[in-house]
Write an enzyme that holds these catalytic residues in place. Structure first.
Site, short mmCIF file in Angstrom:
data_model
loop_
_atom_site.label_atom_id
_atom_site.label_comp_id
_atom_site.label_asym_id
_atom_site.label_seq_id
_atom_site.Cartn_x
_atom_site.Cartn_y
_atom_site.Cartn_z
N PHE A 70 7.11 -4.57 -8.44
CA PHE A 70 7.94 -3.87 -7.60
C PHE A 70 8.40 -2.45 -8.34
CE2 PHE A 70 10.46 -7.71 -5.61
CZ PHE A 70 9.54 -7.82 -4.73
N LYS B 164 9.13 -13.46 4.31
CA LYS B 164 7.77 -13.36 3.70
C LYS B 164 7.43 -14.42 2.72
CE LYS B 164 3.78 -10.59 2.01
NZ LYS B 164 3.28 -9.08 1.76
N ASN C 231 11.49 -10.13 1.36
CA ASN C 231 10.21 -10.55 0.45
C ASN C 231 11.07 -11.42 -0.92
OD1 ASN C 231 8.11 -10.99 -1.05
ND2 ASN C 231 7.72 -8.77 -1.64
N PHE D 92 1.03 -1.20 -0.06
CA PHE D 92 0.06 0.07 0.21
C PHE D 92 0.88 1.33 -0.02
CE2 PHE D 92 -2.33 3.42 1.89
CZ PHE D 92 -3.48 3.44 0.76
N ASP D 93 1.59 1.31 0.99
CA ASP D 93 2.86 2.43 1.21
C ASP D 93 4.06 1.91 0.66
OD1 ASP D 93 3.89 4.91 1.46
OD2 ASP D 93 3.76 4.85 3.62
N LYS D 94 4.25 1.73 -0.55
CA LYS D 94 5.57 1.18 -1.24
C LYS D 94 6.72 2.16 -0.88
CE LYS D 94 3.73 -1.90 -4.99
NZ LYS D 94 4.62 -3.10 -4.73
N ASN E 18 5.74 -11.32 -9.28
CA ASN E 18 5.90 -10.59 -10.58
C ASN E 18 7.36 -10.19 -10.98
OD1 ASN E 18 2.93 -10.60 -10.57
ND2 ASN E 18 2.92 -9.20 -8.81
N THR E 19 8.41 -10.48 -9.98
CA THR E 19 9.63 -10.24 -10.49
C THR E 19 10.11 -11.81 -10.90
OG1 THR E 19 10.09 -8.57 -9.19
CG2 THR E 19 12.08 -9.78 -9.62
N ASN F 255 -2.80 -8.09 -8.96
CA ASN F 255 -1.63 -7.41 -9.24
C ASN F 255 -0.42 -7.86 -9.75
OD1 ASN F 255 1.05 -6.76 -7.92
ND2 ASN F 255 -0.28 -7.68 -6.13
N ARG F 256 0.19 -7.37 -10.80
CA ARG F 256 1.38 -7.81 -11.42
C ARG F 256 2.29 -6.45 -11.42
NH1 ARG F 256 -2.15 -8.99 -15.95
NH2 ARG F 256 -2.00 -7.51 -17.61
N SER G 183 -6.15 -5.92 0.87
CA SER G 183 -7.14 -5.71 -0.15
C SER G 183 -8.65 -5.50 0.37
CB SER G 183 -7.42 -7.13 -1.05
OG SER G 183 -5.95 -7.28 -1.68
N ASN H 286 2.28 -14.30 0.84
CA ASN H 286 1.84 -13.03 -0.20
C ASN H 286 0.86 -13.40 -0.83
OD1 ASN H 286 2.74 -11.02 -2.25
ND2 ASN H 286 4.87 -11.46 -1.17
N SER I 126 7.16 -12.43 -3.95
CA SER I 126 6.12 -11.61 -5.06
C SER I 126 6.35 -12.55 -6.28
CB SER I 126 6.68 -10.29 -5.06
OG SER I 126 6.22 -9.64 -4.24
N GLY J 146 -7.07 -10.67 -1.32
CA GLY J 146 -8.36 -10.52 -0.81
C GLY J 146 -9.14 -11.71 -0.57
C1 LIG Z 1 -1.57 -3.86 -5.11
C2 LIG Z 1 -0.96 -4.82 -4.20
C3 LIG Z 1 0.31 -4.58 -4.19
C4 LIG Z 1 1.41 -5.46 -3.28
N1 LIG Z 1 2.77 -5.27 -3.30
C5 LIG Z 1 3.39 -5.96 -2.39
C6 LIG Z 1 4.69 -5.58 -2.40
O1 LIG Z 1 5.22 -4.78 -2.76
N2 LIG Z 1 5.31 -6.43 -1.37
C7 LIG Z 1 5.11 -7.39 -0.82
O2 LIG Z 1 5.47 -8.17 0.01
N3 LIG Z 1 3.65 -7.85 -0.79
C8 LIG Z 1 2.86 -6.96 -1.67
N4 LIG Z 1 1.48 -7.23 -1.75
C9 LIG Z 1 0.88 -8.28 -0.98
C10 LIG Z 1 0.06 -7.82 0.36
O3 LIG Z 1 1.26 -7.16 1.20
C11 LIG Z 1 -0.51 -9.06 1.06
O4 LIG Z 1 0.61 -10.03 1.33
C12 LIG Z 1 -1.34 -10.01 0.18
O5 LIG Z 1 -2.31 -8.93 -0.84
C13 LIG Z 1 -2.34 -10.68 0.94
O6 LIG Z 1 -3.06 -9.91 1.71
P1 LIG Z 1 -4.91 -9.10 1.37
O7 LIG Z 1 -5.50 -10.33 0.98
O8 LIG Z 1 -5.23 -8.62 2.75
O9 LIG Z 1 -4.48 -7.94 0.31
C14 LIG Z 1 0.56 -6.32 -2.44
C15 LIG Z 1 -0.64 -6.60 -2.65
C16 LIG Z 1 -1.51 -5.74 -3.45
C17 LIG Z 1 -3.14 -6.02 -3.62
#
Ligand SMILES: Cc1cc2nc3c(=O)[nH]c(=O)nc-3n(C[C@H](O)[C@H](O)[C@H](O)COP(=O)(O)O)c2cc1C
Length: 364
Positions: A114, A214, A170, A63-65, A175-176, A110-111, A317, A243, A173, A266
């Site tokens: 980073f 993570k 981390n 959320f707050d990258k 997407n990398t 999301n994709r 989410s 994640n 993810s 979500g």
């Molecule tokens: C839009 C979006 C961006 C995310 N970016 C990151 C990220 O930069 N690094 C990370 O470790 N997890 C990232 N996540 C994963 C969340 O931290 C979390 O682990 C995951 O969404 C599951 O929780 P939720 O179902 O409550 O969203 C992201 C999730 C979303 C939806």
């Protein structure tokens, strides 16, 4: 205040492209004067990672990258904020569109890949608010084109240890390309050895900084055995489970969005994340605490996650679909649960149902 924000802003957000809506939410938080957070009921306090959390409800990474709205998020009542993922150098991430709302499923794909302002910018912002207090974790990741990914993690630990309440490694993810392969035993062992060594090296000036790992919810149970074994032998301080998933449950109602590549979060992630948390808890045997994340969207689901093994939980989410009032609703339900069971501390709930959860049929 939160009620007004939810009522006015959420319909607007849902009319916007998801990534534009997110950027607007960050801007609104940055420029809206928010009152200081109310003191939490002391029964919500959680001692974990050597830190005193005022309540166990955190906002998850993503959320707050770029560490732009840490203090507004703390004022909204979160017990801790995890910023990031921060990469060493700035990078743009994947081409847009790369963020999708699955409205009928209350899910997100999301994709982003980073997208990050880079370490210098995040460090400057965190150093600028260091005296403000609050628990702020920094989630770190490697640049996509890094020649030596482990060296990226080491450099980030060294740089952020002094301003981070904890650092999250981390490697989960989706997407990398190749990142999640770092969960494989030999690589993970080397990564954690070097990361913990870096933490020890900077500790004399930066203080003791807990290091968390993570993980992806998609690990097989034999792989989870290995990951937990390595995390224990390398003495990490905690794990976040977990994640986003690359899986697509058959129950998804939004077939077009479900076909998008990326990590799903979500509500559709909830059952898997819940099970993987319990599976991790029984393997960790109380050696370190766990943070539960994935589809937590109500007071009861937060309590269930704590009972499945989480000392702390994180949301992302569900805030899109339920609004910011969710944070207060979860805290109220946790207090009500303590009163129902005549308990004084949430610690009594942690892991109470973990063994039972692992005996259930595997979630779809
Ligand atoms: C839009 C979006 C961006 C995310 N970016 C990151 C990220 O930069 N690094 C990370 O470790 N997890 C990232 N996540 C994963 C969340 O931290 C979390 O682990 C995951 O969404 C599951 O929780 P939720 O179902 O409550 O969203 C992201 C999730 C979303 C939806």
């Amino acid at each position: 205040m939160i009620g007004i924000f939810d009522r006015l802003a959420r319909p607007l957000f849902h009319a916007l492209d998801p990534e534009d809506a997110h950027a607007l939410a960050v801007k609104l938080l940055k420029f809206t004067p928010l009152p200081a957070a109310r003191h939490d009921d002391p029964r919500l306090a959680m001692r974990a990672l050597g830190l005193n959390f005022p309540n166990p409800v955190g906002i998850a990474a993503g959320f707050d990258k770029n560490a732009e709205v840490v203090d507004p998020l703390l004022r909204l009542g979160f017990g801790f904020v995890e910023v990031g993922t921060v990469t060493p150098l700035p990078q743009a991430g994947n081409p847009r569109p790369r963020l999708f709302r699955l409205d009928a499923d209350e899910g997100v794909i999301n994709r982003l890949g980073f997208n990050s302002d880079g370490a210098d910018a995040a460090l400057r912002r965190l150093a600028g608010r260091a005296s403000a207090g609050g628990i702020v974790g920094v989630n770190v990741g490697a640049n996509k084109d890094a020649p030596d990914r482990i060296a990226d993690y080491v450099a980030l630990i060294e740089r952020f240890a002094a301003v981070a309440s904890y650092v999250t490694v981390n490697i989960s993810s989706p997407n990398t390309p190749g990142l999640r392969a770092m969960q494989q035993s030999a690589v993970l062992d080397d990564l954690l050895a070097r990361v913990i060594d870096a933490r020890e090296r900077v500790a004399p000036r930066a203080g003791p900084t807990p290091v968390l790992l993570k993980i992806a919810p998609d690990l097989s149970l034999p792989d989870l055995d290995d990951v937990v074994g390595i995390a224990r032998s390398r003495r990490v301080d905690g794990m976040i489970v977990g994640n986003t998933t690359v899986g697509r449950p058959a129950s998804l109602r939004d077939p077009d969005a479900a076909r998008e590549a990326g990590g799903l979060s979500g509500r559709p992630l909830s059952a898997l994340a819940h099970r993987m948390l319990a599976e991790t808890y029984v393997r960790v045997e109380g050696v370190f605490p766990l943070i539960g994340a994935g589809g937590i969207d109500s007071g009861p689901s937060a309590l269930a996650r704590i009972r499945a093994g989480a000392s702390l939980i994180q949301l992302y989410s569900a805030l899109v679909f339920r609004g910011l009032a969710l944070v207060g609703a979860i805290k109220a339900e946790l207090i009500a649960a303590l009163e129902r069971d005549r308990l004084e501390s949430l610690i009594e709930f942690v892991g109470a149902d973990a063994a039972a959860v692992t005996a259930e049929p595997w979630p779809e």
